[in-house]
Design a protein around this motif. Structure first.
Motif, short mmCIF file in Angstrom:
data_model
loop_
_atom_site.label_atom_id
_atom_site.label_comp_id
_atom_site.label_asym_id
_atom_site.label_seq_id
_atom_site.Cartn_x
_atom_site.Cartn_y
_atom_site.Cartn_z
N LEU A 175 2.76 -7.21 -10.32
CA LEU A 175 4.12 -7.53 -9.88
C LEU A 175 5.16 -6.97 -10.85
N TRP A 176 4.83 -6.92 -12.13
CA TRP A 176 5.75 -6.30 -13.09
C TRP A 176 6.06 -4.88 -12.66
N ALA A 177 5.02 -4.13 -12.29
CA ALA A 177 5.22 -2.73 -11.89
C ALA A 177 6.00 -2.64 -10.58
N GLU A 178 5.77 -3.57 -9.66
CA GLU A 178 6.44 -3.51 -8.37
C GLU A 178 7.88 -4.00 -8.42
N LEU A 179 8.15 -5.01 -9.24
CA LEU A 179 9.45 -5.68 -9.19
C LEU A 179 10.45 -5.15 -10.22
N LYS A 180 9.97 -4.49 -11.26
CA LYS A 180 10.88 -3.98 -12.29
C LYS A 180 11.99 -3.11 -11.71
N PRO A 181 11.70 -2.20 -10.75
CA PRO A 181 12.78 -1.38 -10.19
C PRO A 181 13.83 -2.18 -9.43
N GLU A 255 0.44 0.57 -20.43
CA GLU A 255 0.16 1.95 -20.06
C GLU A 255 -0.88 2.03 -18.94
N HIS A 256 -1.86 1.15 -18.98
CA HIS A 256 -2.88 1.13 -17.94
C HIS A 256 -2.26 0.76 -16.59
N VAL A 257 -1.38 -0.24 -16.59
CA VAL A 257 -0.72 -0.64 -15.34
C VAL A 257 0.10 0.51 -14.78
N LEU A 258 0.84 1.19 -15.64
CA LEU A 258 1.65 2.32 -15.18
C LEU A 258 0.77 3.44 -14.62
N GLU A 259 -0.35 3.70 -15.29
CA GLU A 259 -1.25 4.76 -14.84
C GLU A 259 -1.87 4.41 -13.48
N VAL A 260 -2.35 3.16 -13.36
CA VAL A 260 -2.95 2.73 -12.09
C VAL A 260 -1.91 2.74 -10.98
N SER A 261 -0.69 2.27 -11.28
CA SER A 261 0.36 2.22 -10.27
C SER A 261 0.70 3.62 -9.77
N ALA A 262 0.81 4.58 -10.68
CA ALA A 262 1.11 5.95 -10.28
C ALA A 262 -0.01 6.53 -9.43
N GLY A 263 -1.24 6.25 -9.80
CA GLY A 263 -2.37 6.75 -9.03
C GLY A 263 -2.41 6.16 -7.63
N LEU A 264 -2.13 4.86 -7.51
CA LEU A 264 -2.15 4.22 -6.20
C LEU A 264 -1.00 4.69 -5.32
N GLU A 265 0.15 4.95 -5.93
CA GLU A 265 1.27 5.45 -5.12
C GLU A 265 0.95 6.84 -4.59
N HIS A 266 0.28 7.66 -5.39
CA HIS A 266 -0.13 8.98 -4.92
C HIS A 266 -1.15 8.85 -3.79
N PHE A 267 -2.04 7.88 -3.93
CA PHE A 267 -3.09 7.68 -2.94
C PHE A 267 -2.53 7.16 -1.62
N TYR A 268 -1.65 6.14 -1.71
CA TYR A 268 -1.14 5.49 -0.50
C TYR A 268 0.16 6.08 0.01
N GLY A 269 0.86 6.84 -0.84
CA GLY A 269 2.18 7.31 -0.46
C GLY A 269 3.24 6.31 -0.86
N ALA A 270 4.49 6.73 -0.87
CA ALA A 270 5.59 5.85 -1.26
C ALA A 270 5.68 4.68 -0.28
N ASP A 272 7.28 1.73 2.11
CA ASP A 272 8.43 1.65 3.01
C ASP A 272 9.54 0.90 2.28
N PRO A 273 10.72 1.54 2.05
CA PRO A 273 11.80 0.87 1.33
C PRO A 273 12.19 -0.47 1.94
N ALA A 274 12.07 -0.60 3.26
CA ALA A 274 12.45 -1.85 3.92
C ALA A 274 11.50 -2.99 3.60
N ARG A 275 10.28 -2.63 3.11
CA ARG A 275 9.28 -3.67 2.85
C ARG A 275 8.86 -3.69 1.38
N ALA A 276 9.50 -2.85 0.55
CA ALA A 276 9.09 -2.75 -0.85
C ALA A 276 9.42 -3.99 -1.63
#
Length: 276
Positions: A175-181, A255-270, A272-276
């Motif tokens: 959630l830190w990675a998802e909610l920080k933005p 760093e691990h969370v950031l790395e995993v998050s970046a990898g999953l975003e590449h895998f799943y795609g960005a 939906d802004p309406a549901r982020a």
């Protein structure tokens, strides 16, 4: 700008503390009110809550609300949400869910383990979902999960506790990675042993003095967690006491969370802004 003013700007006027009657929860309340924020204190023992609330009002002049809610009940989050619907809430501290039984898995009834799972998994998940949604919509807020060093691995006579604390740590980091933005801070506090009434009661059963276990002051734990809240996603209070370990290092886990998050975003795609 003073630290207390920055804290109020970041988190608003009110804080909800779930498990706020004594020990670490009470010290969170003391520190938060000294920073100039009002508190809503939740626990099962209303007389203890009201005594603490009276002390805080007299000491700081801040507003304090109290309510007796058993967070193991299925309607707990609905009751919490209704209780704080009318206030400028900006921070929730999840501090319920300790287990000092020391029982083996089969040494206690399944119902006891189910209660711990409800508090540490179900209610935590429901509460994080509700308040994360609220804070994302207001573009400001904080979620502080009181975890444990037990989250770093399992052990005999701590099966359900370590499992549920591991769940909370991984959920909080994600959630830190998802909610920080979205302007929402998430932190999980991990520590070996805190000098709480629950600990002292457990030690007393075996005539072990609290000084023998190196328990951290709950005043220090609360202050450290609140100060580290903007940084996230995890604070290991005892990190300096052991050899460097990527499993328990706050920086390495970030760093691990950031790395995993970046990898999953590449895998799943960005998302939906309406549901982020």
């Amino acid at each position: 700008m003073r630290k207390s003013e920055m804290f109020r700007q970041r988190y608003g006027r009110w804080v909800l503390i779930i498990g706020g009657s004594d020990g670490l929860g009470a010290d969170f309340a003391r520190d938060i009110t000294r920073r100039g924020l009002n508190c809503v204190l939740i626990a099962r023992r209303l007389p203890v809550l009201e005594a603490l609330a009276a002390d805080l009002r007299a000491e700081t002049g801040m507003e304090i609300r109290t309510a007796s809610i058993d967070v193991a009940q299925s309607d707990a989050v609905d009751r919490l949400a209704a209780l704080v619907d009318d206030i400028d809430l900006g921070l929730v501290v999840f501090n319920a869910g300790a287990d000092s039984s020391g029982s083996t898995f089969l040494g206690s009834p399944l119902s006891m383990w189910q209660d711990i799972v409800r508090r540490n998994v179900n209610v935590l998940t429901d509460g994080l979902y509700h308040f994360a949604d609220r804070f994302v919509r207001q573009r400001r807020g904080g979620l502080l999960i009181v975890g444990s060093a037990a989250a770093f691995g399992g052990g005999a006579r701590a099966s359900i506790y370590t499992a549920t604390k591991g769940f909370g740590l991984n959920l909080g980091e994600s959630l830190w990675a998802e909610l920080k933005p979205h302007g929402v801070d998430v932190l999980t506090l991990c520590f070996l042993v805190g000098d709480t009434p629950v600990l002292r009661s457990a030690l007393a059963r075996n005539a072990i003095p609290v000084e023998a276990v190196g328990a951290a002051s709950t005043i220090d734990l609360a202050r450290a967690a609140l100060d580290a809240l903007p940084d996230g996603p995890m604070l290991n209070f005892d990190e300096d006491l052991a050899a460097p370990n990527p499993l328990t290092s706050a920086a390495a886990r970030r760093e691990h969370v950031l790395e995993v998050s970046a990898g999953l975003e590449h895998f799943y795609g960005a998302p939906d802004p309406a549901r982020a």
